[in-house]
Scaffold this motif. Structure first.
Motif, mmCIF file in Angstrom:
data_model
loop_
_atom_site.group_PDB
_atom_site.id
_atom_site.type_symbol
_atom_site.label_atom_id
_atom_site.label_comp_id
_atom_site.label_asym_id
_atom_site.label_seq_id
_atom_site.Cartn_x
_atom_site.Cartn_y
_atom_site.Cartn_z
ATOM 1 N N UNK A 184 22.761 21.683 75.962
ATOM 2 C CA UNK A 184 21.865 22.609 76.642
ATOM 3 C C UNK A 184 20.454 22.356 76.140
ATOM 4 N N UNK A 185 19.485 22.677 76.992
ATOM 5 C CA UNK A 185 18.083 22.588 76.599
ATOM 6 C C UNK A 185 17.573 23.930 76.089
ATOM 7 N N UNK A 186 18.409 24.948 76.146
ATOM 8 C CA UNK A 186 18.003 26.291 75.742
ATOM 9 C C UNK A 186 17.966 26.426 74.227
ATOM 10 N N UNK A 187 17.218 27.426 73.762
ATOM 11 C CA UNK A 187 17.136 27.748 72.333
ATOM 12 C C UNK A 187 17.582 29.199 72.159
ATOM 13 N N UNK A 188 18.166 29.482 70.996
ATOM 14 C CA UNK A 188 18.735 30.806 70.757
ATOM 15 C C UNK A 188 18.305 31.326 69.392
ATOM 16 N N UNK A 189 18.278 32.641 69.260
ATOM 17 C CA UNK A 189 17.996 33.266 67.965
ATOM 18 C C UNK A 189 19.224 33.245 67.071
ATOM 19 N N UNK A 190 20.387 33.187 67.674
ATOM 20 C CA UNK A 190 21.635 33.170 66.905
ATOM 21 C C UNK A 190 22.731 32.488 67.728
ATOM 22 N N UNK A 191 23.680 31.920 67.013
ATOM 23 C CA UNK A 191 24.876 31.343 67.618
ATOM 24 C C UNK A 191 26.067 32.048 66.974
ATOM 25 N N UNK A 192 26.983 32.541 67.810
ATOM 26 C CA UNK A 192 28.138 33.293 67.333
ATOM 27 C C UNK A 192 29.412 32.685 67.911
ATOM 28 N N UNK A 193 30.388 32.482 67.052
ATOM 29 C CA UNK A 193 31.709 32.068 67.525
ATOM 30 C C UNK A 193 32.769 32.902 66.829
ATOM 31 N N UNK A 194 33.806 33.222 67.551
ATOM 32 C CA UNK A 194 34.916 33.994 67.000
ATOM 33 C C UNK A 194 36.192 33.172 67.151
ATOM 34 N N UNK A 195 36.623 32.593 66.039
ATOM 35 C CA UNK A 195 37.847 31.798 65.993
ATOM 36 C C UNK A 195 37.812 30.656 67.015
ATOM 37 N N UNK A 196 36.705 29.919 67.007
ATOM 38 C CA UNK A 196 36.530 28.757 67.870
ATOM 39 C C UNK A 196 36.442 27.486 67.035
ATOM 40 N N UNK A 197 35.600 27.505 66.013
ATOM 41 C CA UNK A 197 35.291 26.282 65.262
ATOM 42 C C UNK A 197 36.467 25.773 64.436
ATOM 43 N N UNK A 198 37.479 26.589 64.227
ATOM 44 C CA UNK A 198 38.656 26.109 63.488
ATOM 45 C C UNK A 198 39.497 25.148 64.338
ATOM 46 N N UNK A 199 39.162 25.020 65.625
ATOM 47 C CA UNK A 199 39.854 24.051 66.474
ATOM 48 C C UNK A 199 39.239 22.657 66.369
ATOM 49 N N UNK A 200 38.192 22.517 65.559
ATOM 50 C CA UNK A 200 37.517 21.231 65.389
ATOM 51 C C UNK A 200 37.993 20.535 64.126
ATOM 52 N N UNK A 201 37.931 19.211 64.144
ATOM 53 C CA UNK A 201 38.159 18.470 62.900
ATOM 54 C C UNK A 201 36.968 18.759 61.982
ATOM 55 N N UNK A 202 37.077 18.397 60.727
ATOM 56 C CA UNK A 202 35.959 18.627 59.813
ATOM 57 C C UNK A 202 34.725 17.850 60.249
ATOM 58 N N UNK A 203 34.913 16.644 60.775
ATOM 59 C CA UNK A 203 33.786 15.841 61.250
ATOM 60 C C UNK A 203 33.139 16.497 62.476
ATOM 61 N N UNK A 204 33.953 17.031 63.368
ATOM 62 C CA UNK A 204 33.419 17.721 64.541
ATOM 63 C C UNK A 204 32.677 18.989 64.130
ATOM 64 N N UNK A 205 33.192 19.685 63.112
ATOM 65 C CA UNK A 205 32.504 20.877 62.623
ATOM 66 C C UNK A 205 31.123 20.508 62.082
#
Length: 151
Positions: free
Chosen positions: A50-71
Motif C-alpha cells: 500500500x502507498x498509505x501511511x498509518x499512525x498504528x498497525x494492529x494485528x490480532x493473532x495474525x503474525x504467528x502464521x508467518x515464519x520467523x523470516x516473514x515476521x
C-alpha cells in the motif's frame, strides 16, 4: 481482519481505522454488512503493498502464521508504512512449542514473551513499550506486545 470484530470495536470508539485481510472473501463480507464505503484493503501481512501511511498497525493473532523470516519482513514493512512515532500492537499465541502446521497448511509459530520481545527489538526498528501475557482461552496462552517506531 477476519470478520471485522476488532475493526468494528475501533470504529465504535471513534478511531479512524482501515481493515485489511489477505482474503477477498472476508473483505466482501465486511463490505456487504457495512456498506461499500467501508475502508478495507486486500493486503498480505508480509508485503503490506500500500502507498498509505498509518499512525498504528494492529494485528490480532495474525503474525504467528508467518515464519520467523516473514515476521522480520513484516515488521520492516510495518515500520515503512507507519508514521514517525507510530505504534504497533500485536498478539501472538504464548508458548515454547515448536512451530507446527495445522488444518492442512496453516503455520502456527509460537513465542514466549521473552522471545518475541527479543525478536522485535533485534530489528532495530521498534522499541517494545509493553509486553503482557494474558488469557484468551487458557491461562497465559497469549502475549500482546505494544511497539513504538524507532526513528
Amino acid at each position: 481482519m477476519g470478520p471485522g470484530k476488532d475493526l468494528d470495536l475501533l470504529l465504535g470508539r471513534g478511531y479512524r481505522a482501515t481493515g485489511s485481510d489477505r482474503s477477498e472473501t472476508f473483505l466482501e463480507m465486511y463490505r456487504a454488512a457495512r456498506g461499500e464505503g467501508a475502508d478495507v484493503e486486500l493486503l498480505d501481512a508480509v508485503t503490506i503493498e500500500t502507498d498509505r501511511r498509518f499512525d498504528a498497525v494492529y494485528t490480532n493473532k495474525v503474525l504467528h502464521h508467518l515464519t520467523e523470516e516473514q515476521l522480520d519482513a513484516s515488521l520492516a514493512r510495518q515500520w515503512e508504512v507507519t508514521n514517525p512515532g507510530g505504534f504497533g500492537v500485536h498478539t501472538f499465541w504464548h508458548s515454547e512449542k515448536e512451530p507446527e502446521v495445522m488444518f492442512g497448511s496453516l503455520l502456527f509459530t509460537y513465542y514466549t514473551k521473552e522471545t518475541i520481545v527479543k525478536k522485535i527489538t533485534e530489528t532495530g526498528k521498534w522499541a517494545v513499550v509493553e509486553a503482557t501475557v494474558y488469557k484468551e482461552m487458557e491461562d497465559d496462552d497469549s502475549v500482546c506486545v505494544v511497539l513504538r517506531r524507532v526513528d
